[in-house]
Structure formats: structure tokens, C-alpha cells
Design a protein around this motif. Structure first.
Motif, PDB file in Angstrom:
ATOM      1  N   GLU A  29       0.823  -1.205   0.000  1.00  0.00           N
ATOM      2  CA  GLU A  29       0.000   0.000   0.000  1.00  0.00           C
ATOM      3  C   GLU A  29       0.864   1.265   0.000  1.00  0.00           C
ATOM      4  OE1 GLU A  29      -3.158   2.224   3.001  1.00  0.00           O
ATOM      5  OE2 GLU A  29      -2.758   0.095   3.278  1.00  0.00           O
ATOM      6  N   ASN A  30       1.880   1.299   0.866  1.00  0.00           N
ATOM      7  CA  ASN A  30       2.745   2.477   0.928  1.00  0.00           C
ATOM      8  C   ASN A  30       3.633   2.612  -0.299  1.00  0.00           C
ATOM      9  OD1 ASN A  30       1.644   3.396   3.278  1.00  0.00           O
ATOM     10  ND2 ASN A  30       3.296   2.698   4.584  1.00  0.00           N
ATOM     11  N   GLN A  31       3.994   1.489  -0.913  1.00  0.00           N
ATOM     12  CA  GLN A  31       4.773   1.571  -2.146  1.00  0.00           C
ATOM     13  C   GLN A  31       3.933   2.242  -3.237  1.00  0.00           C
ATOM     14  OE1 GLN A  31       7.124  -1.854  -3.182  1.00  0.00           O
ATOM     15  NE2 GLN A  31       7.155  -1.300  -5.334  1.00  0.00           N
ATOM     16  N   GLU A  32       2.659   1.894  -3.311  1.00  0.00           N
ATOM     17  CA  GLU A  32       1.766   2.526  -4.294  1.00  0.00           C
ATOM     18  C   GLU A  32       1.624   4.019  -4.004  1.00  0.00           C
ATOM     19  OE1 GLU A  32       0.648   1.172  -7.078  1.00  0.00           O
ATOM     20  OE2 GLU A  32       1.496  -0.792  -6.587  1.00  0.00           O
ATOM     21  N   LYS A  33       1.516   4.390  -2.717  1.00  0.00           N
ATOM     22  CA  LYS A  33       1.461   5.812  -2.347  1.00  0.00           C
ATOM     23  C   LYS A  33       2.747   6.516  -2.759  1.00  0.00           C
ATOM     24  CE  LYS A  33      -1.469   5.371   1.752  1.00  0.00           C
ATOM     25  NZ  LYS A  33      -1.485   5.417   3.232  1.00  0.00           N
ATOM     26  N   LEU A  34       3.855   5.826  -2.569  1.00  0.00           N
ATOM     27  CA  LEU A  34       5.159   6.391  -2.911  1.00  0.00           C
ATOM     28  C   LEU A  34       5.251   6.698  -4.401  1.00  0.00           C
ATOM     29  CD1 LEU A  34       7.680   7.077  -1.305  1.00  0.00           C
ATOM     30  CD2 LEU A  34       8.498   4.756  -1.704  1.00  0.00           C
ATOM     31  N   TYR A  35       4.714   5.814  -5.219  1.00  0.00           N
ATOM     32  CA  TYR A  35       4.722   6.048  -6.669  1.00  0.00           C
ATOM     33  C   TYR A  35       4.000   7.348  -7.024  1.00  0.00           C
ATOM     34  CZ  TYR A  35       6.149   1.132  -7.363  1.00  0.00           C
ATOM     35  OH  TYR A  35       6.804  -0.069  -7.359  1.00  0.00           O
ATOM     36  N   LEU A  36       2.931   7.650  -6.297  1.00  0.00           N
ATOM     37  CA  LEU A  36       2.174   8.873  -6.568  1.00  0.00           C
ATOM     38  C   LEU A  36       2.866  10.101  -5.987  1.00  0.00           C
ATOM     39  CD1 LEU A  36      -1.447   7.547  -5.897  1.00  0.00           C
ATOM     40  CD2 LEU A  36      -0.340   7.941  -8.113  1.00  0.00           C
ATOM     41  N   GLN A  37       3.398   9.970  -4.764  1.00  0.00           N
ATOM     42  CA  GLN A  37       4.030  11.113  -4.091  1.00  0.00           C
ATOM     43  C   GLN A  37       5.414  11.427  -4.653  1.00  0.00           C
ATOM     44  OE1 GLN A  37       4.113  10.556   0.158  1.00  0.00           O
ATOM     45  NE2 GLN A  37       1.928  10.119   0.271  1.00  0.00           N
ATOM     46  N   VAL A  38       6.150  10.382  -5.009  1.00  0.00           N
ATOM     47  CA  VAL A  38       7.523  10.538  -5.503  1.00  0.00           C
ATOM     48  C   VAL A  38       7.667   9.667  -6.762  1.00  0.00           C
ATOM     49  CG1 VAL A  38       9.981  10.420  -4.917  1.00  0.00           C
ATOM     50  CG2 VAL A  38       8.302  10.798  -3.101  1.00  0.00           C
ATOM     51  N   PRO A  39       7.237  10.170  -7.910  1.00  0.00           N
ATOM     52  CA  PRO A  39       7.265   9.358  -9.133  1.00  0.00           C
ATOM     53  C   PRO A  39       8.638   8.744  -9.458  1.00  0.00           C
ATOM     54  CG  PRO A  39       5.973  11.337  -9.485  1.00  0.00           C
ATOM     55  CD  PRO A  39       6.622  11.473  -8.131  1.00  0.00           C
ATOM     56  N   LYS A  40       9.710   9.353  -8.985  1.00  0.00           N
ATOM     57  CA  LYS A  40      11.048   8.788  -9.219  1.00  0.00           C
ATOM     58  C   LYS A  40      11.190   7.407  -8.588  1.00  0.00           C
ATOM     59  CE  LYS A  40      13.232  13.323  -9.019  1.00  0.00           C
ATOM     60  NZ  LYS A  40      14.091  14.164  -8.174  1.00  0.00           N
ATOM     61  N   MET A  41      10.399   7.132  -7.557  1.00  0.00           N
ATOM     62  CA  MET A  41      10.491   5.832  -6.889  1.00  0.00           C
ATOM     63  C   MET A  41       9.939   4.714  -7.763  1.00  0.00           C
ATOM     64  SD  MET A  41      12.259   6.188  -4.233  1.00  0.00           S
ATOM     65  CE  MET A  41      11.995   4.621  -3.432  1.00  0.00           C
ATOM     66  N   GLU A  42       9.023   5.048  -8.659  1.00  0.00           N
ATOM     67  CA  GLU A  42       8.551   4.034  -9.597  1.00  0.00           C
ATOM     68  C   GLU A  42       9.705   3.620 -10.510  1.00  0.00           C
ATOM     69  OE1 GLU A  42       4.483   2.943 -11.885  1.00  0.00           O
ATOM     70  OE2 GLU A  42       4.882   5.059 -11.511  1.00  0.00           O
ATOM     71  N   ARG A  43      10.489   4.602 -10.941  1.00  0.00           N
ATOM     72  CA  ARG A  43      11.680   4.299 -11.743  1.00  0.00           C
ATOM     73  C   ARG A  43      12.677   3.475 -10.931  1.00  0.00           C
ATOM     74  NH1 ARG A  43      15.310   5.402 -15.724  1.00  0.00           N
ATOM     75  NH2 ARG A  43      17.410   5.941 -15.092  1.00  0.00           N
ATOM     76  N   PHE A  44      12.876   3.849  -9.661  1.00  0.00           N
ATOM     77  CA  PHE A  44      13.797   3.120  -8.801  1.00  0.00           C
ATOM     78  C   PHE A  44      13.415   1.640  -8.715  1.00  0.00           C
ATOM     79  CE2 PHE A  44      14.568   1.455  -4.474  1.00  0.00           C
ATOM     80  CZ  PHE A  44      15.953   1.402  -4.509  1.00  0.00           C
ATOM     81  N   PHE A  45      12.149   1.375  -8.402  1.00  0.00           N
ATOM     82  CA  PHE A  45      11.729  -0.023  -8.265  1.00  0.00           C
ATOM     83  C   PHE A  45      11.706  -0.750  -9.610  1.00  0.00           C
ATOM     84  CE2 PHE A  45      10.291   1.347  -4.032  1.00  0.00           C
ATOM     85  CZ  PHE A  45      10.907   0.354  -3.286  1.00  0.00           C
ATOM     86  N   ARG A  46      11.444  -0.038 -10.690  1.00  0.00           N
ATOM     87  CA  ARG A  46      11.531  -0.672 -12.011  1.00  0.00           C
ATOM     88  C   ARG A  46      12.954  -1.131 -12.269  1.00  0.00           C
ATOM     89  NH1 ARG A  46      13.488   0.990 -16.580  1.00  0.00           N
ATOM     90  NH2 ARG A  46      13.373   3.198 -16.078  1.00  0.00           N
ATOM     91  N   ILE A  47      13.924  -0.304 -11.947  1.00  0.00           N
ATOM     92  CA  ILE A  47      15.337  -0.669 -12.130  1.00  0.00           C
ATOM     93  C   ILE A  47      15.678  -1.890 -11.272  1.00  0.00           C
ATOM     94  CG2 ILE A  47      17.720   0.085 -11.710  1.00  0.00           C
ATOM     95  CD1 ILE A  47      16.734   2.950 -12.522  1.00  0.00           C
TER      96      ILE A  47
END
Length: 191
Positions: free
Chosen positions: A108-126
């Protein structure tokens, strides 16, 4: 938290505000050695970032034999990715090998993180791409390398783990029985 932020900084650069957002959505916990953080058949609701100690993921076959999938030492992430991403019951156990300090990030917090800090979506994709590459290479190695070559590669890739792990866990990771592993190591020492 410095270790986590350094890990993230290897792939994406966060502002101070973004770092604060990340830190607001995680929790830290301490575990004794041999604590099971996830059981087979349960839904993996958190990914784990290791600050101290060693974690391992494994499955147990119908004969009661453990098969080690991954290890995670300080600075590494671990989860049952199938279960974490699909939110369905998983097949893995995750256990602490020794006393551990771990950062937990809920789905749940990871999904929130993607919205609050879009760079984290890139981080986890990497991270997921790197994990996919490593798993593909491990599968190829298991199909094409001898046990000795797999152990040699493991020893060179993870020298910090070789002396910290029980021999039977290393044997399981490289896909051999503890008895075979013991004989193989004796042969290698004679060379």
C-alpha cells in the motif's frame, strides 16, 4: 535510514522533500535469528530492505527439502515478488538467518510512494529489471554450469556471504545436496 537513501541514490536522485516522503512511508523492525517473516501460502504484504543481518527466501518441496532462492544482506531488498505484486498467496518463506534490522515497505505504501515521488517508480523498475536479469542468469548457470562452477561464481559474486552462511544453505542455493557439497569442497581444497 542513511543506508536506504544511499541505496536509492544509486539509481535516482531525490530532493530532501522526496526523501522525507520516502521515510514517512517506511517502518523499521528488529528480529531475532530464525524469525520467519513470511510463510508459504501467505500474502507478501511488505518488501524488506536489510539494514543489519542476513535474510533468505526459500521453498520447501514435498520431501521436506529446502531450496534457497535468494539471500539478502545489508543494502539489499527481498520479497516474494509473485505474491507482493499480485497480492496472492506466495510459495516462499522469508527468514532471518541471524539477528536482523529491517526496513519494511508495505505494498500500500509503495503505491502511495509512486504517486508522491514518481522517481520511486523508476527506482523499483530498475530493481525489478536487475532482479530479472540476475534470475535469468542464475537459471542459465544452473542449466549449463557444473556445481563447482556455480559455487565458484557464487563465491566470487558474494564473497561476504561465503563465510557467513551455513554450508547447507549455500549447497541449496547452488542446487546440490549438503553431502555432495561437502565432498565437492573437499575436492576443491585438494586442488
Amino acid at each position: 535510514m542513511k543506508t536506504l537513501l544511499e541505496n536509492i541514490a544509486k539509481h535516482v536522485e531525490l530532493t530532501n522533500e522526496e526523501q522525507e516522503s520516502v521515510l514517512s512511508l517506511i517502518e523499521t523492525d528488529h528480529y531475532k535469528a530464525k524469525t520467519i517473516l513470511l510463510e508459504e501460502g501467505k500474502i507478501c504484504t511488505h518488501s524488506f530492505f536489510v539494514l543489519k543481518g542476513i535474510l533468505r527466501s526459500y521453498t520447501i518441496d514435498e520431501n521436506g527439502v529446502e531450496h534457497v532462492m535468494n539471500f539478502a544482506c545489508p543494502g539489499w531488498w527481498i520479497a516474494d515478488m509473485y505474491s507482493f505484486l499480485s497480492q496472492r498467496p506466495g510459495q516462499l518463506f522469508i527468514e532471518t538467518n541471524e539477528e536482523a534490522e529491517v526496513i519494511l515497505l508495505s505494498k500500500e505504501n509503495q503505491e502511495k510512494l509512486y504517486l508522491q515521488v514518481p522517481k520511486m517508480e523508476r527506482f523499483f523498475r530498475i530493481l525489478i529489471e536487475n532482479s530479472l536479469i540476475a534470475n535469468q542468469q542464475r537459471l542459465i548457470d544452473n542449466m549449463t554450469f557444473t556445481a563447482e562452477a556455480r559455487y565458484d561464481k557464487f563465491s566470487k559474486k558474494y564473497p561476504e556471504l561465503v563465510n557467513c552462511l551455513p554450508q547447507k544453505q549455500i549447497a541449496s542455493y547452488i542446487g546440490v545436496t549438503p553431502e555432495f557439497f561437502s565432498k565437492m569442497k573437499a575436492r576443491l581444497l585438494k586442488k
